[in-house]
Design an enzyme around this catalytic site. Structure first.
Site, PDB file in Angstrom:
ATOM      1  N   ARG A  44      24.928 -30.443  27.501  1.00 47.22           N
ATOM      2  CA  ARG A  44      25.506 -30.536  28.757  1.00 47.22           C
ATOM      3  C   ARG A  44      27.630 -29.350  28.337  1.00 47.22           C
ATOM      4  NH1 ARG A  44      23.334 -33.530  32.061  1.00 47.22           N
ATOM      5  NH2 ARG A  44      25.066 -32.864  33.859  1.00 47.22           N
ATOM      6  N   PRO A  45      27.300 -29.070  27.538  1.00 46.75           N
ATOM      7  CA  PRO A  45      28.756 -28.339  26.870  1.00 46.75           C
ATOM      8  C   PRO A  45      29.177 -28.214  28.492  1.00 46.75           C
ATOM      9  CG  PRO A  45      27.252 -26.385  27.044  1.00 46.75           C
ATOM     10  CD  PRO A  45      26.550 -27.432  27.130  1.00 46.75           C
ATOM     11  N   VAL A  46      30.851 -27.520  28.362  1.00 46.24           N
ATOM     12  CA  VAL A  46      31.383 -27.636  29.378  1.00 46.24           C
ATOM     13  C   VAL A  46      32.978 -26.298  28.881  1.00 46.24           C
ATOM     14  CG1 VAL A  46      31.739 -30.004  30.415  1.00 46.24           C
ATOM     15  CG2 VAL A  46      33.187 -29.418  27.980  1.00 46.24           C
ATOM     16  N   ASP A  50      16.834 -30.545  39.803  1.00 43.42           N
ATOM     17  CA  ASP A  50      17.003 -32.408  40.252  1.00 43.42           C
ATOM     18  C   ASP A  50      15.328 -33.205  40.765  1.00 43.42           C
ATOM     19  OD1 ASP A  50      20.213 -32.761  40.426  1.00 43.42           O
ATOM     20  OD2 ASP A  50      19.305 -32.427  38.680  1.00 43.42           O
ATOM     21  N   ILE A  88      17.068 -25.019  33.270  1.00 47.30           N
ATOM     22  CA  ILE A  88      17.576 -25.180  33.297  1.00 47.30           C
ATOM     23  C   ILE A  88      18.669 -25.328  32.381  1.00 47.30           C
ATOM     24  CG2 ILE A  88      20.289 -26.237  34.772  1.00 47.30           C
ATOM     25  CD1 ILE A  88      19.002 -23.530  36.193  1.00 47.30           C
ATOM     26  N   LYS A 108      25.279 -38.261  46.838  1.00 46.16           N
ATOM     27  CA  LYS A 108      25.972 -38.030  45.128  1.00 46.16           C
ATOM     28  C   LYS A 108      26.945 -37.055  44.949  1.00 46.16           C
ATOM     29  CE  LYS A 108      23.756 -37.795  41.096  1.00 46.16           C
ATOM     30  NZ  LYS A 108      24.194 -37.310  40.066  1.00 46.16           N
ATOM     31  N   ASN A 109      25.865 -35.925  44.246  1.00 49.54           N
ATOM     32  CA  ASN A 109      26.915 -34.621  44.001  1.00 49.54           C
ATOM     33  C   ASN A 109      27.551 -34.177  44.649  1.00 49.54           C
ATOM     34  OD1 ASN A 109      25.544 -35.220  41.479  1.00 49.54           O
ATOM     35  ND2 ASN A 109      23.784 -33.249  41.144  1.00 49.54           N
ATOM     36  N   ARG A 165      21.936 -45.044  39.287  1.00 45.54           N
ATOM     37  CA  ARG A 165      22.905 -44.225  39.095  1.00 45.54           C
ATOM     38  C   ARG A 165      23.300 -43.572  40.337  1.00 45.54           C
ATOM     39  NH1 ARG A 165      24.001 -40.993  33.927  1.00 45.54           N
ATOM     40  NH2 ARG A 165      25.984 -40.350  35.386  1.00 45.54           N
ATOM     41  N   CYS A 223      23.685 -35.251  27.035  1.00 38.02           N
ATOM     42  CA  CYS A 223      23.087 -36.568  27.447  1.00 38.02           C
ATOM     43  C   CYS A 223      21.599 -36.077  27.612  1.00 38.02           C
ATOM     44  CB  CYS A 223      23.405 -36.740  29.386  1.00 38.02           C
ATOM     45  SG  CYS A 223      22.798 -35.331  29.949  1.00 38.02           S
TER      46      CYS A 223
HETATM   47  C1  EPZ Z   1      25.417 -30.606  38.150  1.00 40.24           C
HETATM   48  O1  EPZ Z   1      25.703 -30.778  36.649  1.00 40.24           O
HETATM   49  C2  EPZ Z   1      25.120 -31.816  38.935  1.00 40.24           C
HETATM   50  N1  EPZ Z   1      25.513 -33.295  38.789  1.00 40.24           N
HETATM   51  C3  EPZ Z   1      23.171 -31.953  37.864  1.00 40.24           C
HETATM   52  O2  EPZ Z   1      22.502 -33.079  38.707  1.00 40.24           O
HETATM   53  C4  EPZ Z   1      22.645 -30.758  38.252  1.00 40.24           C
HETATM   54  O3  EPZ Z   1      21.079 -31.580  37.635  1.00 40.24           O
HETATM   55  C5  EPZ Z   1      23.392 -29.951  37.506  1.00 40.24           C
HETATM   56  O4  EPZ Z   1      24.160 -29.400  38.196  1.00 40.24           O
HETATM   57  C6  EPZ Z   1      21.920 -28.325  38.128  1.00 40.24           C
HETATM   58  O5  EPZ Z   1      21.817 -28.369  39.559  1.00 40.24           O
HETATM   59  C7  EPZ Z   1      26.724 -32.608  39.313  1.00 40.24           C
HETATM   60  O6  EPZ Z   1      26.760 -31.900  40.519  1.00 40.24           O
HETATM   61  C8  EPZ Z   1      27.750 -34.256  39.034  1.00 40.24           C
HETATM   62  P1  EPZ Z   1      25.489 -26.808  35.045  1.00 40.24           P
HETATM   63  P2  EPZ Z   1      26.346 -29.757  36.163  1.00 40.24           P
HETATM   64  O7  EPZ Z   1      26.660 -26.948  34.548  1.00 40.24           O
HETATM   65  O8  EPZ Z   1      27.394 -28.516  37.261  1.00 40.24           O
HETATM   66  C9  EPZ Z   1      25.223 -24.667  31.069  1.00 40.24           C
HETATM   67  C10 EPZ Z   1      21.495 -35.132  38.544  1.00 40.24           C
HETATM   68  O9  EPZ Z   1      20.687 -35.725  38.459  1.00 40.24           O
HETATM   69  N2  EPZ Z   1      26.221 -24.693  30.834  1.00 40.24           N
HETATM   70  O10 EPZ Z   1      25.419 -26.056  36.564  1.00 40.24           O
HETATM   71  O11 EPZ Z   1      26.305 -30.303  34.532  1.00 40.24           O
HETATM   72  C11 EPZ Z   1      24.485 -26.209  31.093  1.00 40.24           C
HETATM   73  O12 EPZ Z   1      24.423 -25.803  30.122  1.00 40.24           O
HETATM   74  C12 EPZ Z   1      22.425 -34.197  38.014  1.00 40.24           C
HETATM   75  O13 EPZ Z   1      21.671 -35.571  39.469  1.00 40.24           O
HETATM   76  C13 EPZ Z   1      27.569 -24.585  30.156  1.00 40.24           C
HETATM   77  O14 EPZ Z   1      26.368 -23.802  29.225  1.00 40.24           O
HETATM   78  O15 EPZ Z   1      24.979 -28.715  35.422  1.00 40.24           O
HETATM   79  C14 EPZ Z   1      23.272 -26.221  32.060  1.00 40.24           C
HETATM   80  O16 EPZ Z   1      22.382 -25.777  31.227  1.00 40.24           O
HETATM   81  C15 EPZ Z   1      21.718 -33.596  36.521  1.00 40.24           C
HETATM   82  N3  EPZ Z   1      28.640 -24.264  30.135  1.00 40.24           N
HETATM   83  C16 EPZ Z   1      23.425 -25.038  33.302  1.00 40.24           C
HETATM   84  O17 EPZ Z   1      24.648 -24.375  32.690  1.00 40.24           O
HETATM   85  C17 EPZ Z   1      29.511 -24.799  30.621  1.00 40.24           C
HETATM   86  O18 EPZ Z   1      30.282 -25.083  30.849  1.00 40.24           O
HETATM   87  C18 EPZ Z   1      23.914 -25.512  34.322  1.00 40.24           C
HETATM   88  O19 EPZ Z   1      24.713 -26.212  33.912  1.00 40.24           O
HETATM   89  C19 EPZ Z   1      28.801 -25.867  32.244  1.00 40.24           C
HETATM   90  C20 EPZ Z   1      27.373 -25.300  32.320  1.00 40.24           C
END
Ligand code: EPZ
Length: 426
Positions: free
Chosen positions: A126-128, A311, A333, A22-23, A403, A121
């Site tokens: 989940r900030p971007v 995950d 995480i 999926k990811n 999902r 969520c």
């Molecule tokens: C991806 O989410 C995956 N989703 C998640 O899988 C997975 O848990 C996660 O990576 C960690 O491996 C997809 O790939 C679609 P991150 P993502 O950005 O990219 C912080 C599942 O169950 N952060 O790696 O959203 C954030 O808060 C899902 O399949 C910022 O602070 O995760 C977190 O603490 C759940 N600012 C850490 O980084 C940002 O701009 C890691 O988040 C982005 C992230």
């Protein structure tokens, strides 16, 4: 809403075909925006999140054709010949956070994008912000208004050195895709190294991108004027494989996971081995069964790849609930990824949460009970516990499960699980 009825106690024996990841599929689908030619993706899993992404791409004007499902999963032809919209609306983005992955490609291809902020969520805020800061450094003018990210790059994006202070999977993917069409060289430092990113990078190279350092935490991209058609097969889902490995261990079964790869799960498989689980590489995947009659509690800390995957944290917690001794599970995480704990406790698990750590003390037997899914991986953790529990477990809010798991009850049922999906009384 559907419910899953699981009667535990049967050791699972047989073969399970692991689906496409999926990811990996989610960013691969958005990569079609980077070219006006056709991107063909095979081994695409049939999941609610994939349908959600296809729906979002459709409203951008992407033509999506479904090839005869050859082999496993779907084969999709995606054609972003004529972009009719560069807006990703809130009503679509809020249902599927990975929609943020259209931001980088739209900005690179169309030089503008209006993407709803995904919002938080169940597992965290989940900030971007890191996605936005990186694209700004590449020349995008970005404002946040009324819950939307308004991004413009009328002169196109230019290369830059992007240092991620925190490893971010989709942040790395968004910027990697944007960099393939930026002017000049982009270097990503502290890039995420999850196998799904390597899969995306290999697809982008097949489309004509120039990327060095694939598989490492430093990616160097030479931007191109355009990308072209390509065909790519989605990598097997390591999280699904890990989930079914735990299904074998928790039921004292013997499963062959077809398509599973040891190199994508090294840290996780090391934890299983220390817990008394035997994992062998076989011709087309991995064979998993208990090495010892009794499982042993093992401490776990989640980390970015190649560390233990967050995950698989909920799933390994279910396993530790029935292991001998104690296991300290630390989630580094996400700030709220223990919602499976109170539900597992309803089944008789002995778990104490202290901040970001959960102390699990193994019990002889779990007892089936009505439980509620709260997020994707928590839901499958409860299903795993149900497979080992005495009596019947009724799992509600299955939309979380759908999902990320393709035909779960079919795959487990074929290996002997007493599991069925029923329509809940309205
Ligand atoms: C991806 O989410 C995956 N989703 C998640 O899988 C997975 O848990 C996660 O990576 C960690 O491996 C997809 O790939 C679609 P991150 P993502 O950005 O990219 C912080 C599942 O169950 N952060 O790696 O959203 C954030 O808060 C899902 O399949 C910022 O602070 O995760 C977190 O603490 C759940 N600012 C850490 O980084 C940002 O701009 C890691 O988040 C982005 C992230």
């Amino acid at each position: 809403m559907d419910q899953m009825l699981i009667r535990g106690g049967t050791p699972l024996v047989g073969k399970i075909q692991i689906s496409g990841a999926k990811n990996a599929a989610l960013p691969l689908l958005t990569a079609c925006l980077l070219t006006d030619e056709t991107l063909t993706l095979s081994n695409v899993p049939q999941l609610a999140d994939i349908a959600g992404m296809a729906n979002l791409l459709g409203q951008h004007g992407i033509e999506i054709g479904l090839n005869a499902a050859s082999g496993n999963g779907h084969t999709l032809d995606l054609k972003a010949y004529n972009l009719t919209s560069t807006t990703a609306p809130y009503e679509l983005v809020r249902k599927m956070r990975a929609s943020i992955l259209v931001l980088g490609p739209l900005l690179a291809r169309a030089r503008q994008a209006k993407v709803s902020l995904p919002g938080g969520c169940a597992i965290g805020t989940r900030p971007v912000d890191l996605h936005i800061k990186a694209l700004q450094k590449m020349g995008a003018d970005i404002t946040i208004e009324e819950g939307y990210i308004n991004a413009m790059a009328p002169q196109g994006l230019h290369g830059a050195e992007i240092v991620f202070p925190v490893v971010t999977v989709t942040g790395t993917e968004n910027v990697l895709m944007a960099a393939t069409l930026a002017k000049g060289e982009t270097v990503l430092v502290n890039a995420a190294r999850e196998p799904e990113i390597g899969d995306l990078a290999r697809c982008l190279v097949a489309m004509g991108a120039e990327i060095d350092g694939i598989g490492t935490d430093r990616l160097t991209i030479q931007g191109k004027d355009r990308l072209h058609a390509a065909t790519h097969s989605v990598i097997a889902d390591r999280i699904e494989a890990g989930t079914f490995a735990i299904a074998a261990a928790i039921t004292n079964g013997d499963l062959e996971l077809v398509g599973a790869r040891k190199d994508c799960l090294k840290n996780f498989l090391d934890v299983l081995s220390r817990a008394g689980v035997l994992v062998e590489e076989v011709e087309n995947g991995l064979r998993v069964r208990r090495q010892e009659p009794q499982l042993t509690g093992v401490d776990v800390m989640t980390e970015p790849f190649p560390g233990f995957p967050t995950d698989l944290q909920a799933q390994v917690m279910a396993l530790m609930c029935v292991a001998e001794g104690a296991a300290m599970i630390t989630e580094t995480i996400f700030e709220n990824r223990f919602m499976h704990v109170p539900e597992l406790a309803r089944m008789g698990a002995n778990i104490t949460v202290h901040g970001s750590s959960a102390m699990v003390r193994g019990v002889k037997k779990l007892k089936g009970a009505p439980v509620m899914a709260t997020d994707l991986r928590a839901s499958v953790s409860l299903a795993l516990a149900g497979l080992a529990a005495e009596g019947e477990t009724v799992l509600s809010r299955l939309y979380h499960l759908d999902r990320g798991y393709e035909r779960l009850e079919e795959k487990l049922g074929a290996c002997g699980a007493d599991i069925r999906r029923v329509k809940a009384a309205a």
